[in-house]
Design a protein around this motif. Structure first.
Motif, short mmCIF file in Angstrom:
data_model
loop_
_atom_site.label_atom_id
_atom_site.label_comp_id
_atom_site.label_asym_id
_atom_site.label_seq_id
_atom_site.Cartn_x
_atom_site.Cartn_y
_atom_site.Cartn_z
N UNK A 1 -19.37 7.39 29.85
CA UNK A 1 -18.37 8.15 29.11
C UNK A 1 -18.64 8.06 27.60
N UNK A 2 -18.75 9.21 26.98
CA UNK A 2 -18.98 9.34 25.53
C UNK A 2 -20.26 8.65 25.06
N UNK A 3 -21.23 8.48 25.96
CA UNK A 3 -22.51 7.87 25.59
C UNK A 3 -23.61 8.92 25.67
N UNK A 4 -24.03 9.49 24.56
CA UNK A 4 -25.02 10.57 24.60
C UNK A 4 -26.42 10.10 24.97
N UNK A 5 -26.63 8.78 25.06
CA UNK A 5 -27.95 8.28 25.44
C UNK A 5 -28.30 8.61 26.87
N UNK A 6 -27.29 8.70 27.74
CA UNK A 6 -27.54 8.82 29.18
C UNK A 6 -27.92 10.26 29.52
N UNK A 7 -29.11 10.41 30.10
CA UNK A 7 -29.64 11.75 30.36
C UNK A 7 -29.06 12.38 31.62
N UNK A 8 -28.76 11.58 32.64
CA UNK A 8 -28.27 12.13 33.91
C UNK A 8 -27.72 10.99 34.76
N UNK A 9 -26.89 11.36 35.73
CA UNK A 9 -26.28 10.40 36.66
C UNK A 9 -26.39 10.97 38.06
N UNK A 10 -26.72 10.10 39.03
CA UNK A 10 -26.66 10.45 40.45
C UNK A 10 -25.81 9.39 41.16
N UNK A 11 -24.88 9.86 41.98
CA UNK A 11 -24.06 8.98 42.81
C UNK A 11 -24.46 9.17 44.27
N UNK A 12 -24.77 8.06 44.96
CA UNK A 12 -25.12 8.11 46.39
C UNK A 12 -24.00 7.48 47.22
N UNK A 13 -23.26 8.32 47.94
CA UNK A 13 -22.18 7.79 48.76
C UNK A 13 -21.23 6.93 47.96
N UNK A 14 -21.01 7.30 46.71
CA UNK A 14 -20.29 6.45 45.78
C UNK A 14 -18.82 6.77 45.68
#
Length: 218
Positions: free
Chosen positions: A125-138
């Motif tokens: 949240x509000x962190x522009x460093x993170x390029x992408x997120x994947x959730x697996x069965x999360x």
């Protein structure tokens, strides 16, 4: 503090003042770093996460398999659901990667499973460093309805077709997210993606998502 793992090219590393145990793998000409978030303390030893990480390294992505809890903290099951604590540990890992010579030039992504998915979204949240997120069965819903709209990173939610309750929870979180997003339901898959071929489908979806958005960021 680092030590090579025998015959694998991976390295054991320790992160932060809690000395969180982690396994780092950096392939040649890596294009980004995927930090794994697992709800249990021993996330770096998860067979499924290790399988996914190995495949992602084959696709040119560095991986950091991380224990978000110390062995002592893991004894208290409440810590597994302390999303704020887990998210703080993920931010600590992203800070460590920024300062570590092997990963300082690699933009981080998060791959979350179980409660780790909620932690990954909260950490991003509000962190522009993170390029992408994947959730697996999360459980992305555990990030909180007030936090989900603050996630900037493009987010992919992957759920098994047979995981009915978790599908509903992911759909609710998906509706609240305001970032670029997608939701994929893997046919014939249960919560742990143990059915033949289902985890391979997760790997394919995750790799395409990460590489696409890392490419856009370059």
């Amino acid at each position: 503090m680092t030590a090579p793992l025998p015959s694998t090219g991976l390295r054991e590393v320790r992160i932060g003042h809690h000395a969180l145990a982690a396994i780092l793998g950096v392939p040649a000409e890596a294009r980004g770093l995927v930090i794994f978030a697992h709800g249990s303390g021993s996330g770096r030893l998860s067979p499924r996460n290790n399988y996914v990480a190995a495949r992602l390294r084959d696709d040119g992505l560095a991986t950091l398999l991380l224990d978000l809890l110390t062995p002592e903290e893991e004894h208290d099951r409440r810590n597994v659901f302390d999303i704020a604590l887990l998210a703080n540990r993920l931010r600590l890992a992203a800070d460590w990667a920024r300062d570590h010579p092997e990963t300082s030039d690699l933009r981080p992504c998060y791959f979350g499973a179980s409660t780790g998915a909620g932690a990954a979204l909260r950490a991003a949240a509000e962190d522009p460093r993170i390029a992408a997120i994947v959730s697996r069965g999360g459980r992305p819903d555990l990030a909180g309805v007030d936090v989900l709209p603050l996630v900037l990173a493009p987010t992919l939610l992957v759920v098994g077709e047979l995981d009915g309750i978790v599908i509903d929870l992911n759909a609710a979180a998906y509706d609240v997210l305001t970032c670029e997003k997608d939701m994929a339901i893997v046919p014939g898959a249960g919560h742990l993606f143990e059915e033949p071929g289902t985890l391979d489908q997760v790997v394919t979806l995750a790799s395409l998502w990460f590489r696409h958005h890392l490419g856009e960021a370059r």
